[in-house]
Design a protein around this motif. Structure first.
Motif, PDB file in Angstrom:
ATOM      1  N   PHE A   1       0.835  -1.215  -0.285  1.00 56.10           N
ATOM      2  CA  PHE A   1      -0.047   0.057   0.014  1.00 56.10           C
ATOM      3  C   PHE A   1       0.836   1.242  -0.075  1.00 56.10           C
ATOM      4  CE2 PHE A   1      -2.193   3.609   1.922  1.00 56.10           C
ATOM      5  CZ  PHE A   1      -3.315   3.730   1.175  1.00 56.10           C
ATOM      6  N   ALA A   2       0.288   2.174  -0.909  1.00 58.09           N
ATOM      7  CA  ALA A   2       1.517   3.285  -1.068  1.00 58.09           C
ATOM      8  C   ALA A   2       0.395   4.778  -1.377  1.00 58.09           C
ATOM      9  CB  ALA A   2       2.284   3.172  -2.069  1.00 58.09           C
ATOM     10  N   SER A   3       0.750   5.724  -0.277  1.00 57.24           N
ATOM     11  CA  SER A   3      -0.015   6.881  -0.420  1.00 57.24           C
ATOM     12  C   SER A   3       0.775   8.133  -0.244  1.00 57.24           C
ATOM     13  CB  SER A   3      -0.795   6.876   0.604  1.00 57.24           C
ATOM     14  OG  SER A   3      -0.558   7.045   1.890  1.00 57.24           O
ATOM     15  N   PHE A   4       0.285   9.110  -0.687  1.00 55.78           N
ATOM     16  CA  PHE A   4       0.740  10.779  -0.567  1.00 55.78           C
ATOM     17  C   PHE A   4      -0.357  11.515  -0.949  1.00 55.78           C
ATOM     18  CE2 PHE A   4       4.354  12.819   0.092  1.00 55.78           C
ATOM     19  CZ  PHE A   4       5.587  12.158  -0.224  1.00 55.78           C
ATOM     20  N   ALA A   5      -0.675  12.080   0.290  1.00 52.31           N
ATOM     21  CA  ALA A   5      -2.134  13.077  -0.091  1.00 52.31           C
ATOM     22  C   ALA A   5      -1.693  14.298   0.905  1.00 52.31           C
ATOM     23  CB  ALA A   5      -3.327  12.142   0.675  1.00 52.31           C
ATOM     24  N   CYS A   6      -2.283  15.456   0.460  1.00 51.46           N
ATOM     25  CA  CYS A   6      -2.254  16.559   1.060  1.00 51.46           C
ATOM     26  C   CYS A   6      -3.765  17.486   0.570  1.00 51.46           C
ATOM     27  CB  CYS A   6      -1.011  17.204   1.146  1.00 51.46           C
ATOM     28  SG  CYS A   6      -0.621  18.007  -0.587  1.00 51.46           S
TER      29      CYS A   6
ATOM     30  N   VAL B   1      -2.644   8.959  -4.385  1.00 48.84           N
ATOM     31  CA  VAL B   1      -2.121  10.047  -4.534  1.00 48.84           C
ATOM     32  C   VAL B   1      -3.038  11.306  -4.719  1.00 48.84           C
ATOM     33  CG1 VAL B   1       0.172   9.249  -5.260  1.00 48.84           C
ATOM     34  CG2 VAL B   1      -1.480  10.091  -7.091  1.00 48.84           C
ATOM     35  N   SER B   2      -3.217  12.291  -3.910  1.00 44.25           N
ATOM     36  CA  SER B   2      -4.324  13.072  -3.894  1.00 44.25           C
ATOM     37  C   SER B   2      -3.780  14.684  -3.388  1.00 44.25           C
ATOM     38  CB  SER B   2      -5.284  12.550  -2.892  1.00 44.25           C
ATOM     39  OG  SER B   2      -6.558  13.758  -2.740  1.00 44.25           O
ATOM     40  N   TRP B   3      -4.269  15.708  -4.056  1.00 38.21           N
ATOM     41  CA  TRP B   3      -4.442  16.927  -3.496  1.00 38.21           C
ATOM     42  C   TRP B   3      -5.611  17.231  -2.938  1.00 38.21           C
ATOM     43  CZ3 TRP B   3      -1.001  19.266  -8.047  1.00 38.21           C
ATOM     44  CH2 TRP B   3       0.330  18.697  -7.907  1.00 38.21           C
ATOM     45  N   ASP B   4      -6.589  16.297  -2.757  1.00 37.57           N
ATOM     46  CA  ASP B   4      -8.083  16.568  -2.198  1.00 37.57           C
ATOM     47  C   ASP B   4      -8.254  16.116  -0.695  1.00 37.57           C
ATOM     48  OD1 ASP B   4      -8.860  17.755  -4.480  1.00 37.57           O
ATOM     49  OD2 ASP B   4      -9.355  15.972  -5.280  1.00 37.57           O
ATOM     50  N   ILE B   5      -7.221  15.749   0.006  1.00 34.30           N
ATOM     51  CA  ILE B   5      -7.212  15.193   1.249  1.00 34.30           C
ATOM     52  C   ILE B   5      -6.884  16.233   2.299  1.00 34.30           C
ATOM     53  CG2 ILE B   5      -6.784  13.148   2.814  1.00 34.30           C
ATOM     54  CD1 ILE B   5      -6.908  11.346   0.458  1.00 34.30           C
ATOM     55  N   TRP B   6      -7.442  16.739   3.241  1.00 34.38           N
ATOM     56  CA  TRP B   6      -6.852  17.761   4.104  1.00 34.38           C
ATOM     57  C   TRP B   6      -6.099  16.829   5.314  1.00 34.38           C
ATOM     58  CZ3 TRP B   6      -8.012  23.148   5.213  1.00 34.38           C
ATOM     59  CH2 TRP B   6      -8.559  23.718   4.023  1.00 34.38           C
TER      60      TRP B   6
END
Length: 377
Positions: free
Chosen positions: A149-154, A241-246
């Motif tokens: 599992f890999a993630s990068f979110a902001c 990967v997301s730029w929609d997650i606070w």
């Protein structure tokens, strides 16, 4: 070994991440900086005691420069890399390698014809955190790797970056900006990818520009990407990967095996200790030497941990001197780019996307102690 002589094009926000610790790599010599902004390049050359502050054309014509580090904005990566190849230079580019497979193919063909080496960041997979994780996987501490599992979110780059518009333009977005850290490290762990399935929405057509009442940012790229990777090895990975997650509590990168699990450090960083949890005694007749089964345990670091981004230049220079393919080389960079672009293609066409390219799994770095020189053999 004679130091590799490097000229850097682009003196923006990323430059310090290469040069602040370049002294730990004595086989790298920075001989010139270049930028379209003459005042900026003079200031940066003085800051880092680099002897030459040039225009890009002057740097490409400079016979002292063997290897060009391309730190220009993403849309210029391919054009500048092709210009450097035409000038007979080896090129290591910041990520992404290019913004399309057509550009990437041009780069590989031009490099072959010119007899030079090309490659691309990110090089965090060469850092101590990821090389220690790789060694734990290769040495069988979690059994056979089967999933990840890999993630990068902001919440989005407009809240901190001074020039945000390029990040929301076509050919950009979170997958091409932060996705390379995840995909590069996954290929380092598992080897090449065989197919991708994904969905890639965006939450809005515009976003307010912070501090500018009434101004908006045009959103021209997906801002939330989620999908799955199938690897030639048979393993699978879930990627977000997301730029929609606070806010979130998602792990950056976890690897799951038949005998345990491994939480790797932040793949955007070069250091950090992996955390390991083995199977309980008797699960698979595992060797239960420390770190033992049943609990998450921080593992010892097996590689020197002060690399930072200059390690990519050092490894690339070693490969040039020895006549071998860099671990960050063109086929590897092309494969990672094809995987990155396949996420949006899968969402658009509503199907799995088969990955046509392949690559060698990068060679692991030899383990060295904290006071030993870096080794790339």
């Amino acid at each position: 070994m004679e130091p590799i002589r490097v000229g850097i094009i682009g003196v923006g926000n990323v430059l310090n991440q290469y040069l602040d610790k370049i002294g730990v790599h004595p086989d790298v010599q920075i001989v010139a900086l270049a930028d379209v902004n003459p005042e900026a390049v003079r200031k940066r050359a003085a800051e880092y005691d680099v002897p030459k502050a040039l225009t890009p054309d002057e740097l490409l014509a400079d016979e002292d420069v063997e290897l060009v580090l391309n730190l220009t904005p993403p849309k210029l990566h391919a054009p500048v890399t092709l210009q450097a190849i035409a000038a007979g230079k080896h090129v290591l580019s910041e990520k992404p390698f290019a913004t399309s497979l057509e550009e990437a193919k041009q780069i590989l063909e031009a490099a072959r014809e010119a007899g030079v080496k090309v490659g691309s960041a990110p090089t965090t997979f060469l850092g101590s955190g990821m090389q220690t994780s790789r060694k734990l996987i290769d040495d069988g501490w979690i059994g056979k790797p089967v999933a990840a599992f890999a993630s990068f979110a902001c919440r989005g780059y407009e809240h901190w970056h001074p020039n945000v518009d390029p990040f929301y333009s076509p050919g950009a977005g979170p997958m091409l900006d932060i996705g390379p850290y995840l995909i590069t490290n996954l290929v380092n762990f598992f080897g090449p990818v065989s197919r991708v399935s994904a969905t890639t929405p965006r939450s809005a057509e515009t976003r307010p520009r912070p501090g500018k009442d009434g101004e908006v940012i045009q959103i021209q790229t997906p801002t939330h990407v989620t999908g799955t990777l199938d690897f030639e090895s048979g393993a699978t990975a879930t990627v977000i990967v997301s730029w929609d997650i606070w806010n979130h509590n998602l792990p950056h990168l976890e690897i799951y095996g038949t005998g345990g699990s491994l939480a790797a450090p932040n793949p955007d960083h070069f250091s950090g200790a992996p955390v390991l949890r083995r199977g309980e005694p008797g699960d698979l007749a595992l060797d239960m030497t420390p770190p033992g089964g049943g609990d998450w345990r921080e593992t010892p670091i097996t590689h020197r941990d002060d690399a930072y981004r200059g390690i990519g230049l050092a490894e690339f220079g070693y490969a040039i001197r020895k006549g071998v393919e860099p671990r960050t080389g063109g086929d590897f960079a092309y494969h990672v780019l094809e995987v990155l672009l396949a996420f949006e293609a899968s969402s658009e066409h509503g199907k799995h996307i088969a990955i046509a390219s392949t690559c060698e799994r990068p060679r692991p770095l030899p383990s060295v102690g904290p006071q030993e020189p870096y080794r790339f053999d």
